[in-house]
Scaffold this active site. Structure first.
Site, PDB file in Angstrom:
ATOM      1  N   HIS A  58     -39.069   5.051 -11.985  1.00 23.84           N
ATOM      2  CA  HIS A  58     -39.427   6.441 -11.703  1.00 23.84           C
ATOM      3  C   HIS A  58     -40.084   6.532 -10.326  1.00 23.84           C
ATOM      4  CE1 HIS A  58     -40.779  10.522 -12.287  1.00 23.84           C
ATOM      5  NE2 HIS A  58     -41.984  10.155 -11.861  1.00 23.84           N
ATOM      6  N   MET A  77      -4.833   5.176  -7.032  1.00 19.90           N
ATOM      7  CA  MET A  77      -4.749   4.665  -5.660  1.00 19.90           C
ATOM      8  C   MET A  77      -6.171   4.513  -5.139  1.00 19.90           C
ATOM      9  SD  MET A  77      -1.531   6.614  -3.989  1.00 19.90           S
ATOM     10  CE  MET A  77       0.115   5.950  -4.168  1.00 19.90           C
ATOM     11  N   LEU A  78      -6.800   3.409  -5.508  1.00 16.72           N
ATOM     12  CA  LEU A  78      -8.193   3.176  -5.137  1.00 16.72           C
ATOM     13  C   LEU A  78      -8.349   1.760  -4.599  1.00 16.72           C
ATOM     14  CD1 LEU A  78      -9.962   4.717  -8.263  1.00 16.72           C
ATOM     15  CD2 LEU A  78      -9.815   5.714  -5.972  1.00 16.72           C
ATOM     16  N   GLY A 102       0.766  -1.233   0.000  1.00 15.76           N
ATOM     17  CA  GLY A 102       0.000   0.000   0.000  1.00 15.76           C
ATOM     18  C   GLY A 102       0.799   1.287   0.000  1.00 15.76           C
ATOM     19  N   SER A 103       0.265   2.282   0.689  1.00 16.02           N
ATOM     20  CA  SER A 103       0.859   3.621   0.649  1.00 16.02           C
ATOM     21  C   SER A 103       0.709   4.336   1.991  1.00 16.02           C
ATOM     22  CB  SER A 103       0.169   4.439  -0.444  1.00 16.02           C
ATOM     23  OG  SER A 103      -1.202   4.622  -0.111  1.00 16.02           O
TER      24      SER A 103
HETATM   25  P1  FAD Z   1      -3.281  -0.500   1.946  1.00 18.98           P
HETATM   26  O1  FAD Z   1      -4.731  -0.414   2.185  1.00 18.98           O
HETATM   27  O2  FAD Z   1      -2.443   0.704   2.179  1.00 18.98           O
HETATM   28  O3  FAD Z   1      -2.771  -1.706   2.840  1.00 18.98           O
HETATM   29  C1  FAD Z   1      -1.423  -2.046   2.920  1.00 18.98           C
HETATM   30  C2  FAD Z   1      -1.200  -2.795   4.205  1.00 18.98           C
HETATM   31  O4  FAD Z   1       0.110  -3.354   4.176  1.00 18.98           O
HETATM   32  C3  FAD Z   1      -1.231  -1.919   5.454  1.00 18.98           C
HETATM   33  O5  FAD Z   1      -2.104  -2.474   6.403  1.00 18.98           O
HETATM   34  C4  FAD Z   1       0.207  -1.932   5.963  1.00 18.98           C
HETATM   35  O6  FAD Z   1       0.289  -1.858   7.371  1.00 18.98           O
HETATM   36  C5  FAD Z   1       0.677  -3.267   5.465  1.00 18.98           C
HETATM   37  N1  FAD Z   1       2.130  -3.369   5.326  1.00 18.98           N
HETATM   38  C6  FAD Z   1       2.954  -2.493   4.697  1.00 18.98           C
HETATM   39  N2  FAD Z   1       4.227  -2.956   4.721  1.00 18.98           N
HETATM   40  C7  FAD Z   1       4.183  -4.132   5.385  1.00 18.98           C
HETATM   41  C8  FAD Z   1       5.175  -5.086   5.737  1.00 18.98           C
HETATM   42  N3  FAD Z   1       6.442  -4.932   5.362  1.00 18.98           N
HETATM   43  N4  FAD Z   1       4.793  -6.174   6.434  1.00 18.98           N
HETATM   44  C9  FAD Z   1       3.508  -6.358   6.799  1.00 18.98           C
HETATM   45  N5  FAD Z   1       2.531  -5.488   6.480  1.00 18.98           N
HETATM   46  C10 FAD Z   1       2.865  -4.400   5.784  1.00 18.98           C
HETATM   47  N6  FAD Z   1     -10.100   4.489  -1.984  1.00 18.98           N
HETATM   48  C11 FAD Z   1     -11.306   4.214  -2.515  1.00 18.98           C
HETATM   49  O7  FAD Z   1     -11.391   3.441  -3.474  1.00 18.98           O
HETATM   50  N7  FAD Z   1     -12.447   4.776  -2.014  1.00 18.98           N
HETATM   51  C12 FAD Z   1     -12.412   5.636  -0.977  1.00 18.98           C
HETATM   52  O8  FAD Z   1     -13.465   6.119  -0.544  1.00 18.98           O
HETATM   53  C13 FAD Z   1     -11.161   5.957  -0.397  1.00 18.98           C
HETATM   54  N8  FAD Z   1     -11.083   6.805   0.644  1.00 18.98           N
HETATM   55  C14 FAD Z   1      -9.868   7.053   1.206  1.00 18.98           C
HETATM   56  C15 FAD Z   1      -9.812   7.945   2.264  1.00 18.98           C
HETATM   57  C16 FAD Z   1      -8.595   8.247   2.864  1.00 18.98           C
HETATM   58  C17 FAD Z   1      -8.555   9.210   4.019  1.00 18.98           C
HETATM   59  C18 FAD Z   1      -7.416   7.606   2.393  1.00 18.98           C
HETATM   60  C19 FAD Z   1      -6.105   7.876   3.045  1.00 18.98           C
HETATM   61  C20 FAD Z   1      -7.467   6.728   1.331  1.00 18.98           C
HETATM   62  C21 FAD Z   1      -8.688   6.449   0.718  1.00 18.98           C
HETATM   63  N9  FAD Z   1      -8.789   5.595  -0.372  1.00 18.98           N
HETATM   64  C22 FAD Z   1     -10.008   5.339  -0.940  1.00 18.98           C
HETATM   65  C23 FAD Z   1      -7.611   4.935  -0.944  1.00 18.98           C
HETATM   66  C24 FAD Z   1      -7.528   3.485  -0.440  1.00 18.98           C
HETATM   67  O9  FAD Z   1      -7.489   3.483   0.965  1.00 18.98           O
HETATM   68  C25 FAD Z   1      -6.303   2.798  -1.003  1.00 18.98           C
HETATM   69  O10 FAD Z   1      -6.284   2.917  -2.406  1.00 18.98           O
HETATM   70  C26 FAD Z   1      -6.295   1.325  -0.637  1.00 18.98           C
HETATM   71  O11 FAD Z   1      -6.308   1.152   0.752  1.00 18.98           O
HETATM   72  C27 FAD Z   1      -5.067   0.623  -1.227  1.00 18.98           C
HETATM   73  O12 FAD Z   1      -5.101  -0.712  -0.861  1.00 18.98           O
HETATM   74  P2  FAD Z   1      -3.779  -1.588  -0.748  1.00 18.98           P
HETATM   75  O13 FAD Z   1      -4.246  -2.958  -0.392  1.00 18.98           O
HETATM   76  O14 FAD Z   1      -2.942  -1.416  -1.945  1.00 18.98           O
HETATM   77  O15 FAD Z   1      -2.935  -0.965   0.461  1.00 18.98           O
HETATM   78  P1  NAD Z   2      -4.537  13.819  -4.826  1.00 16.38           P
HETATM   79  O1  NAD Z   2      -3.450  13.439  -5.746  1.00 16.38           O
HETATM   80  O2  NAD Z   2      -5.937  13.442  -5.158  1.00 16.38           O
HETATM   81  O3  NAD Z   2      -4.537  15.405  -4.636  1.00 16.38           O
HETATM   82  C1  NAD Z   2      -3.404  16.109  -4.204  1.00 16.38           C
HETATM   83  C2  NAD Z   2      -3.503  17.544  -4.689  1.00 16.38           C
HETATM   84  O4  NAD Z   2      -2.476  18.300  -4.043  1.00 16.38           O
HETATM   85  C3  NAD Z   2      -3.306  17.692  -6.196  1.00 16.38           C
HETATM   86  O5  NAD Z   2      -4.418  18.354  -6.747  1.00 16.38           O
HETATM   87  C4  NAD Z   2      -2.018  18.511  -6.291  1.00 16.38           C
HETATM   88  O6  NAD Z   2      -2.010  19.399  -7.389  1.00 16.38           O
HETATM   89  C5  NAD Z   2      -2.001  19.265  -4.960  1.00 16.38           C
HETATM   90  N1  NAD Z   2      -0.648  19.740  -4.557  1.00 16.38           N
HETATM   91  C6  NAD Z   2       0.511  19.048  -4.588  1.00 16.38           C
HETATM   92  N2  NAD Z   2       1.535  19.821  -4.153  1.00 16.38           N
HETATM   93  C7  NAD Z   2       1.002  21.039  -3.817  1.00 16.38           C
HETATM   94  C8  NAD Z   2       1.535  22.254  -3.300  1.00 16.38           C
HETATM   95  N3  NAD Z   2       2.826  22.398  -3.027  1.00 16.38           N
HETATM   96  N4  NAD Z   2       0.695  23.280  -3.058  1.00 16.38           N
HETATM   97  C9  NAD Z   2      -0.623  23.165  -3.342  1.00 16.38           C
HETATM   98  N5  NAD Z   2      -1.184  22.022  -3.824  1.00 16.38           N
HETATM   99  C10 NAD Z   2      -0.393  20.976  -4.062  1.00 16.38           C
HETATM  100  O7  NAD Z   2      -4.098  13.244  -3.398  1.00 16.38           O
HETATM  101  P2  NAD Z   2      -4.898  13.086  -2.029  1.00 16.38           P
HETATM  102  O8  NAD Z   2      -6.124  13.911  -2.034  1.00 16.38           O
HETATM  103  O9  NAD Z   2      -3.884  13.277  -0.970  1.00 16.38           O
HETATM  104  O10 NAD Z   2      -5.326  11.570  -2.075  1.00 16.38           O
HETATM  105  C11 NAD Z   2      -4.339  10.521  -2.129  1.00 16.38           C
HETATM  106  C12 NAD Z   2      -4.875   9.297  -2.790  1.00 16.38           C
HETATM  107  O11 NAD Z   2      -5.873   8.700  -1.997  1.00 16.38           O
HETATM  108  C13 NAD Z   2      -5.488   9.614  -4.132  1.00 16.38           C
HETATM  109  O12 NAD Z   2      -4.729   8.959  -5.113  1.00 16.38           O
HETATM  110  C14 NAD Z   2      -6.867   9.089  -4.075  1.00 16.38           C
HETATM  111  O13 NAD Z   2      -7.154   8.276  -5.197  1.00 16.38           O
HETATM  112  C15 NAD Z   2      -6.933   8.261  -2.804  1.00 16.38           C
HETATM  113  N6  NAD Z   2      -8.228   8.570  -2.168  1.00 16.38           N
HETATM  114  C16 NAD Z   2      -9.363   8.189  -2.804  1.00 16.38           C
HETATM  115  C17 NAD Z   2     -10.587   8.518  -2.270  1.00 16.38           C
HETATM  116  C18 NAD Z   2     -11.821   8.113  -2.979  1.00 16.38           C
HETATM  117  O14 NAD Z   2     -11.750   7.261  -3.851  1.00 16.38           O
HETATM  118  N7  NAD Z   2     -12.982   8.660  -2.659  1.00 16.38           N
HETATM  119  C19 NAD Z   2     -10.666   9.238  -1.102  1.00 16.38           C
HETATM  120  C20 NAD Z   2      -9.497   9.640  -0.489  1.00 16.38           C
HETATM  121  C21 NAD Z   2      -8.286   9.280  -1.041  1.00 16.38           C
END
Ligand code: FAD
Ligand code: NAD
Length: 468
Positions: A446, A320-321, A145-146
């Site tokens: 509808h 990143m979804l 993940g991230s």
């Molecule tokens: P992650 O969910 O990041 O999971 C990775 C896991 O690996 C973690 O639990 C971590 O602890 C574990 N890990 C890492 N390194 C190791 C290691 N060496 N050993 C053991 N474990 C390890 N996406 C959507 O589609 N819809 C949304 O509404 C949405 N809302 C979001 C809101 C927020 C505030 C944030 C931050 C993100 C959101 N996202 C959303 C993005 C979504 O959370 C990520 O795209 C998704 O979680 C990625 O899944 P993943 O399985 O790749 O990694």
């Molecule tokens: P993002 O990439 O969506 O947005 C980051 C924004 O920050 C960009 O518009 C960029 O131009 C701006 N930015 C960067 N440097 C800047 C600077 N110096 N000054 C001003 N603006 C600057 O990233 P996020 O909102 O942090 O989300 C991270 C990831 O999490 C996304 O890839 C997203 O797909 C995922 N996420 C998804 C959902 C969802 O699916 N509903 C919800 C939350 C997060």
């Protein structure tokens, strides 16, 4: 040493789904997660908790702004943030516990600890108590993940200068929340606190918010957030510094004219994207290569540079979804079982859970222009929808882009009530390569919001919507 057919490192939506699919296909499967709860970013500090707070804050907002008009007289409601956060924690716990259940049901062995490669088939698990254990695995899927990204020179103190993780746990409603980044996180979490009464200022580097989406959605979302929640947007502003002193934060940015401006608030949310998480995985030891942004390099089969090791989700290229990560988890598992799965990345929908919700799939108008594609545009405003008038959700529209010659739907871009759910119909239609006329000839119940998609298709196919 215990031996497995497949080991998955990371239990987010990519990892746990990959593990379930592997187990369903008959592989002896292990899942390694460093944190004590399963579910990764999505369940613990991402999708689920943010949606829980979005729902609570939306109820509060409606109670303050809409109940009276609906004929519901109540005492002025008060925010109980501690209760909102506690409810959110309960939702997260239930959801994470659900993953434990699924692991047991599928007979997946779960290891709690930090996983790292010793060799390409030996993985060490470092536990929180200092203990270590090694397992052997024929194949490994990296799903680590991230983590939140920050800007060079900006230190996140987690008190006043925060990331999304801390924004899900605040003890008070900020008076003035300054958000760096007009992307998904900034606008969703900004909406939570904006609805609860914070003044919200979004500082965005690009000339529009939600920059990757169709320009019409950016414009409408910006208009509505300004109108409904009083958001202030500073576009074309590059943040260069943030400092916190006692209860005050100062954000410094440079505008398009190269002038330096200063903003003062009590919290600053840094929401400028996320970085792939590959820390201490031992990738260099076994020769797994990264691209220049630090993401694990994979080919079209999601194979890394090392045979038998795959990577999925946020740690590799692409959106990143959570649902993208899930599809990739299934894809790798099915490939390992000798099947021939397929992912159409162009048809992975993107949703922003503001209100109105924003949802899209396929090509944007900007992308079609860039490709030189000839296309038709159809749109339908929610103010012309009876269902939307009944629920007082008349902001927004549905926009359909269709091939000028074949009428095939190429992109669907929606902003409005429940579009997060409505977009599924567009995905289905596009997976079957439907034309705009196909959808416009299908019955839609509808009154529903979904009629607006049919109307936009009617507009795209032959400029003959019924209700405008
Ligand atoms: P992650 O969910 O990041 O999971 C990775 C896991 O690996 C973690 O639990 C971590 O602890 C574990 N890990 C890492 N390194 C190791 C290691 N060496 N050993 C053991 N474990 C390890 N996406 C959507 O589609 N819809 C949304 O509404 C949405 N809302 C979001 C809101 C927020 C505030 C944030 C931050 C993100 C959101 N996202 C959303 C993005 C979504 O959370 C990520 O795209 C998704 O979680 C990625 O899944 P993943 O399985 O790749 O990694
Ligand atoms: P993002 O990439 O969506 O947005 C980051 C924004 O920050 C960009 O518009 C960029 O131009 C701006 N930015 C960067 N440097 C800047 C600077 N110096 N000054 C001003 N603006 C600057 O990233 P996020 O909102 O942090 O989300 C991270 C990831 O999490 C996304 O890839 C997203 O797909 C995922 N996420 C998804 C959902 C969802 O699916 N509903 C919800 C939350 C997060």
């Amino acid at each position: 040493m215990e031996k497995f057919d497949v080991t998955v490192i990371g239990s987010g939506p990519g990892g746990y789904v990959a593990a379930i699919r592997c187990a369903q296909l008959g592989f002896k499967t292990a899942l390694i997660e460093k944190y004590p709860t399963l579910g990764g970013t999505c369940l613990n500090v991402g999708c689920i908790p943010s949606k829980a707070l979005l729902d609570s804050s939306e109820h509060y907002y409606n109670a303050v702004h809409h109940f009276e008009e609906h004929g519901i007289d109540i005492k002025p409601p008060k925010v109980n943030l501690a209760q909102m956060i506690a409810r959110k924690a309960g939702v997260v716990k239930l959801t994470c516990d659900g993953i434990n259940f699924l692991m047991k049901k599928n007979k997946i062995t779960v290891y709690t600890g930090h996983g790292s490669f010793v060799t390409k088939q030996t993985i060490e698990i470092a536990k929180a108590d200092g203990g270590k254990e090694q397992i052997e695995s024929a194949k490994t899927i990296i799903a680590t993940g991230s983590k939140p990204f920050t800007l060079p020179g900006i230190e996140v103190d987690k008190q006043r200068i925060i990331t999304s993780t801390e924004a899900l746990e605040l003890k008070e409603v900020p008076k003035h929340l300054i958000i760096i980044g007009g992307g998904v996180i900034g606008l969703e979490l900004g909406s939570v606190y904006g609805r609860l009464g914070s003044k919200v200022t979004v500082v965005e580097f690009m000339d529009r918010i939600i920059a990757g989406m169709d320009g019409a959605l950016s414009k409408e979302l910006q208009r509505v957030l300004k109108k409904n929640l009083g958001f202030e947007f500073l576009l074309k502003h590059k943040v260069t510094g943030v400092a916190a002193k006692a209860k005050e934060v100062t954000v410094t940015a440079t505008n398009a004219k190269d002038e330096v401006i200063e903003l003062k608030g009590d919290y600053c949310l840094v929401a400028v994207g996320r970085r792939p998480y590959t820390d201490n995985l031992g990738l260099e030891k076994i020769g797994v290569t990264l691209d220049k942004r630090g993401k694990i390099e994979v080919d079209e089969h999601l194979r890394t540079s090392v045979e038998g090791i795959y990577a999925i989700g946020d740690v590799i290229n692409g959106a990143m979804l959570a649902h993208k990560a899930e599809e990739e988890g299934v894809f790798v598992a099915e490939q390992l079982a000798g099947q021939k799965p397929h992912i159409n990345y162009n048809l992975i929908p993107g949703v922003v859970y503001t209100w109105p919700e924003v949802a899209a799939v396929g090509y944007t108008e900007e992308q079609l222009k860039e490709q030189g594609k000839k296309y038709k545009v159809g749109s339908f405003p929610f103010k012309a929808s009876g269902r939307a008038r009944a629920s007082m959700d008349t902001d927004g529209f549905v926009k359909v882009l269709a091939d000028e010659v074949t009428d095939e739907i190429l992109g669907v871009h929606m902003i409005g009530p429940r579009t997060a759910d409505m977009i599924a119909e567009a995905v289905t239609a596009m997976e079957y390569r439907a034309s705009a006329e196909d959808v416009s000839r299908m019955s839609h119940a509808h009154p529903t919001f979904t009629e607006s998609f049919k109307e936009a298709c009617l507009d795209a196919t032959a400029k003959r919507p019924i209700h405008i």
